[in-house]
Design a protein around this motif. Structure first.
Motif, PDB file in Angstrom:
ATOM      1  N   SER A  37      87.781  47.354   3.789  1.00 39.38           N
ATOM      2  CA  SER A  37      88.446  47.348   2.484  1.00 39.38           C
ATOM      3  C   SER A  37      87.832  48.402   1.580  1.00 39.38           C
ATOM      4  O   SER A  37      86.630  48.664   1.642  1.00 39.38           O
ATOM      5  N   ARG A  38      88.647  48.990   0.771  1.00 34.70           N
ATOM      6  CA  ARG A  38      88.137  49.827  -0.313  1.00 34.70           C
ATOM      7  C   ARG A  38      87.847  48.931  -1.502  1.00 34.70           C
ATOM      8  O   ARG A  38      88.321  47.799  -1.577  1.00 34.70           O
ATOM      9  N   LEU A  39      87.051  49.417  -2.443  1.00 36.39           N
ATOM     10  CA  LEU A  39      86.744  48.638  -3.630  1.00 36.39           C
ATOM     11  C   LEU A  39      87.851  48.801  -4.650  1.00 36.39           C
ATOM     12  O   LEU A  39      88.313  49.912  -4.917  1.00 36.39           O
ATOM     13  N   SER A  40      88.277  47.704  -5.207  1.00 40.30           N
ATOM     14  CA  SER A  40      89.395  47.693  -6.143  1.00 40.30           C
ATOM     15  C   SER A  40      89.105  48.543  -7.372  1.00 40.30           C
ATOM     16  O   SER A  40      88.075  48.411  -8.010  1.00 40.30           O
ATOM     17  N   GLY A  41      90.034  49.459  -7.663  1.00 34.49           N
ATOM     18  CA  GLY A  41      89.925  50.255  -8.876  1.00 34.49           C
ATOM     19  C   GLY A  41      89.199  51.572  -8.737  1.00 34.49           C
ATOM     20  O   GLY A  41      88.983  52.267  -9.736  1.00 34.49           O
ATOM     21  N   TYR A  42      88.817  51.968  -7.498  1.00 35.26           N
ATOM     22  CA  TYR A  42      88.040  53.194  -7.323  1.00 35.26           C
ATOM     23  C   TYR A  42      88.660  54.083  -6.253  1.00 35.26           C
ATOM     24  O   TYR A  42      89.279  53.598  -5.302  1.00 35.26           O
ATOM     25  N   SER A  43      88.427  55.384  -6.404  1.00 31.24           N
ATOM     26  CA  SER A  43      88.777  56.309  -5.341  1.00 31.24           C
ATOM     27  C   SER A  43      87.909  56.005  -4.132  1.00 31.24           C
ATOM     28  O   SER A  43      86.733  55.645  -4.268  1.00 31.24           O
ATOM     29  N   ILE A  44      88.459  56.193  -2.958  1.00 31.44           N
ATOM     30  CA  ILE A  44      87.699  55.906  -1.746  1.00 31.44           C
ATOM     31  C   ILE A  44      86.548  56.881  -1.567  1.00 31.44           C
ATOM     32  O   ILE A  44      85.586  56.620  -0.852  1.00 31.44           O
TER      33      ILE A  44
END
Length: 385
Positions: A37-44
């Protein structure tokens, strides 16, 4: 890809990448990893966002290193949720070098994060996802010394009911009652930065200055004895020698940060066994360490993306090298992520190019702009050489 802190359970691990915004799961039987998962609200492509990570039941919780928030990842649902910690506003003076949290652990149905650069504790109910924040008020005092004055230590002693957290630069411990959810500050003999509990009565403290371990009686609130490290055990001066210490299988396990040995200590006999010795003390060794299963412990050797699993009795070491996940592309949102990535590179070029050229060319040389137009990579490397 370099990995940061790790949570381990039943042959699997969950890492925080250092250069990507997300969570990676690893199967240690194969060494293969996948991006969860990527972190919610941030560019990868955002880096260095994450501090400690912890897992309990269906919940993975990651503390963002310099942000006023946590990331909650629900494993079964594959959902990542950002939680803003509004109550953090009561304490703004977070140490910029250390970030907020370094240590985390599970207790019953709760996950705890213990502050480092941030003086406080977070408690998360994994069933309801309720989050509580406990600020620790630290007064300036005559004992204080050094740049670390007042930050919380790297590890805490954990008993059934209480936490014992060192206050760096002071001869004091924060004693936090997990049932009553209140704390007090107690005086101790020396300032320390790691505390390890063996049971409800015994605490072992790692002083900041002396190269010994001190045994502290919890009930009597007094120093009992000290255990000297073995001859040949060395560390880099004015650096943290150890990254973690804990009890398992009847022994204390000590993993080095900038020191030259992994150690096992039998405290009753005060006998050390060197499990592995390194040639230097300057290089960072382990980032964190913990219990792998009933008979094993682990340490994460960050430089090589390597998990070292040690049998508590035979002392044999398994080296598990972790591969980079090959499914990151599935999580990249090209337009927004690429724009952020290119903008970051552009900003770094604008800030750094002239400074770099000032080291490469003499002051009386042509202007930096002219050199950029005229020069080539080979010309620059010839100047450097």
């Amino acid at each position: 890809m370099r990995f940061g802190y790790i949570a381990i359970e039943k042959g699997k691990g969950w890492f925080v990448p250092q250069k990507f915004s997300g969570i990676v799961e690893v199967d240690f039987s194969s060494g293969k990893s996948k991006f969860l998962s990527r972190l919610s609200g941030y560019s990868i492509f955002e880096s260095n966002l994450c501090g400690a990570i912890q897992k309990k039941n269906n919940l993975l919780v990651t503390s963002l290193l310099y942000k006023e928030e946590l990331n909650l990842y629900r494993i079964k649902e594959s959902e990542s949720v950002k939680v803003i910690l509004e109550k953090f506003t009561s304490r703004k003076e977070v140490d910029s070098k250390r970030g907020k949290f370094r240590m985390s652990f599970c207790k019953e149905n709760y996950i705890y994060f213990i502050g480092c650069g941030y003086p406080g504790i977070i408690k998360i109910d994994t069933a309801s996802e309720e989050i509580k924040i406990f600020d620790i008020e630290i007064e300036n005092g005559s004992q204080a010394k050094g740049n670390d004055n007042g930050i919380l230590g790297w590890s805490a002693g954990i008993t059934d009911k209480k936490l014992y957290i060192p206050l760096c630069g002071r001869r004091e411990l924060v004693v936090f009652d997990m049932e009553k959810e209140e704390y007090k500050i107690e005086k101790i003999r020396n300032s320390c930065y790691m505390a390890v509990s063996r049971n409800e009565q015994e605490l072992y403290l790692f002083p900041e200055q002396n190269r010994v371990i001190e045994n502290y009686d919890i009930d009597q609130r007094e120093w009992k004895r000290q255990i000297d490290f073995p001859k040949g055990f060395l560390g880099e001066e004015e650096s943290r020698w150890y990254c973690a210490a804990f009890f398992h299988c009847g022994y204390m396990w000590i993993f080095p940060s900038k020191a030259n040995m992994v150690l096992r200590l039998e405290v009753e006999k005060e006998e050390f066994v060197c499990i592995e010795e390194f040639d230097n003390v300057e290089e960072l060794k382990y980032l964190n360490a913990g219990v792998y299963d009933e008979n094993k412990v682990w340490g994460f050797y960050q430089k090589e993306n390597r998990l070292d699993i040690i049998d508590c009795h035979s002392l044999q070491i398994q080296h598990k090298y972790i591969s980079t996940p090959d499914n990151i592309g599935e999580f990249v949102r090209m337009e927004e992520d690429w724009e952020s990535y290119v903008s970051q590179i552009h900003i770094e070029e604008e800030l750094d190019m002239k400074q770099m050229l000032s080291f490469i060319y003499d002051k009386d040389s042509l202007s930096a702009e002219h050199k950029i137009r005229k020069g080539t990579g080979s010309n620059i490397w010839e100047k450097i050489g």
